[in-house]
Motif scaffolding. Structure first.
Motif, mmCIF file in Angstrom:
data_model
loop_
_atom_site.group_PDB
_atom_site.id
_atom_site.type_symbol
_atom_site.label_atom_id
_atom_site.label_comp_id
_atom_site.label_asym_id
_atom_site.label_seq_id
_atom_site.Cartn_x
_atom_site.Cartn_y
_atom_site.Cartn_z
ATOM 1 N N LEU A 139 73.631 98.425 -38.000
ATOM 2 C CA LEU A 139 72.303 98.270 -38.595
ATOM 3 C C LEU A 139 72.336 97.427 -39.860
ATOM 4 O O LEU A 139 71.312 97.238 -40.506
ATOM 5 N N GLY A 140 73.503 96.965 -40.255
ATOM 6 C CA GLY A 140 73.613 96.132 -41.445
ATOM 7 C C GLY A 140 73.749 96.919 -42.737
ATOM 8 O O GLY A 140 73.879 96.335 -43.803
ATOM 9 N N ILE A 141 73.675 98.245 -42.645
ATOM 10 C CA ILE A 141 73.880 99.089 -43.824
ATOM 11 C C ILE A 141 74.882 100.182 -43.477
ATOM 12 O O ILE A 141 75.065 100.517 -42.307
ATOM 13 N N GLU A 142 75.517 100.716 -44.483
ATOM 14 C CA GLU A 142 76.466 101.805 -44.300
ATOM 15 C C GLU A 142 75.677 103.108 -44.220
ATOM 16 O O GLU A 142 74.855 103.404 -45.086
ATOM 17 N N LEU A 143 75.905 103.891 -43.156
ATOM 18 C CA LEU A 143 75.194 105.153 -42.990
ATOM 19 C C LEU A 143 76.138 106.327 -43.227
ATOM 20 O O LEU A 143 77.285 106.304 -42.797
ATOM 21 N N GLN A 144 75.638 107.343 -43.924
ATOM 22 C CA GLN A 144 76.361 108.598 -44.062
ATOM 23 C C GLN A 144 75.452 109.704 -43.512
ATOM 24 O O GLN A 144 74.230 109.631 -43.637
ATOM 25 N N PHE A 145 76.089 110.711 -42.931
ATOM 26 C CA PHE A 145 75.356 111.834 -42.357
ATOM 27 C C PHE A 145 75.654 113.050 -43.217
ATOM 28 O O PHE A 145 76.806 113.490 -43.309
ATOM 29 N N VAL A 146 74.618 113.599 -43.859
ATOM 30 C CA VAL A 146 74.805 114.695 -44.828
ATOM 31 C C VAL A 146 73.853 115.844 -44.505
ATOM 32 O O VAL A 146 72.938 115.712 -43.689
ATOM 33 N N ASN A 147 74.054 116.961 -45.193
ATOM 34 C CA ASN A 147 73.186 118.148 -45.101
ATOM 35 C C ASN A 147 73.042 118.659 -43.681
ATOM 36 O O ASN A 147 71.948 119.008 -43.247
ATOM 37 N N MET A 148 74.142 118.750 -42.941
ATOM 38 C CA MET A 148 74.102 119.306 -41.600
ATOM 39 C C MET A 148 73.797 120.791 -41.710
ATOM 40 O O MET A 148 74.529 121.532 -42.351
ATOM 41 N N ARG A 149 72.683 121.201 -41.115
ATOM 42 C CA ARG A 149 72.272 122.610 -41.168
ATOM 43 C C ARG A 149 72.115 123.133 -39.754
ATOM 44 O O ARG A 149 71.611 122.433 -38.878
ATOM 45 N N SER A 150 72.510 124.379 -39.575
ATOM 46 C CA SER A 150 72.324 124.974 -38.233
ATOM 47 C C SER A 150 71.503 126.240 -38.314
ATOM 48 O O SER A 150 71.224 126.755 -39.353
#
Length: 161
Positions: free
Chosen positions: A150-161
């Motif tokens: 996508l042209g940007i660096e993605l981080q995946f945070v706040n995983m909640r279950s």
């Protein structure tokens, strides 16, 4: 309901360290001796001043290398156009991208909807929240977005279950 947030943030302390290391390397390199070259970290950008185009490009290469070694993606840099400065020097401002822009957010939401996975994606200021009933669906969306460029660096945070 399980959810996670998609963000794009650069660790500013690591960016500062990379800028300082780049400055030290430029001061020591033989091909930069006797010329005026500067790199400075401002609030949300980096200002590069090179004696000529070659030196400016070399400074950018060194900066990118230092960022990669410090686990900061060069995708977080948004290079402005080169401007002439006094004495034949060349100046370039490099913005540090923090957050997912509205356009990129819309693109991410569109990609998630096209997958037909039973999750919802919504834009929340400078991040995108993805919610779904199953954690497996959320992890599938993460894997899919990691593969897309996508042209940007993605981080995946706040995983909640």
């Amino acid at each position: 309901m399980p959810s996670f947030d998609i963000v794009s943030k650069a660790d500013m302390q690591e960016v500062d360290n990379a800028v300082n290391q780049t400055s030290k390397e430029i001061a020591q390199r033989y091909d930069f001796k006797g010329t005026h070259n500067e790199i400075a970290l401002e609030e949300d950008s980096i200002l590069l001043l090179g004696a000529d185009d070659y030196k400016l490009d070399a400074m950018i290469d060194v900066l990118k290398g230092k960022l990669v070694r410090r686990s900061v993606s060069p995708k977080c840099l948004d290079f402005g156009k080169k401007e002439p400065a006094s004495g034949g020097a060349v100046r370039q401002r490099v913005a540090i991208v923090q957050g997912v822009s509205k356009e990129k957010g819309k693109e991410i939401v569109k990609i998630v909807k096209e997958t037909k996975i039973k999750v919802q994606a919504q834009i929340m200021e400078d991040q995108v929240r993805v919610t779904g009933k199953k954690i497996d669906d959320l992890q599938e969306v993460m894997g899919l977005l990691k593969k897309k460029d996508l042209g940007i660096e993605l981080q995946f945070v706040n995983m909640r279950s």
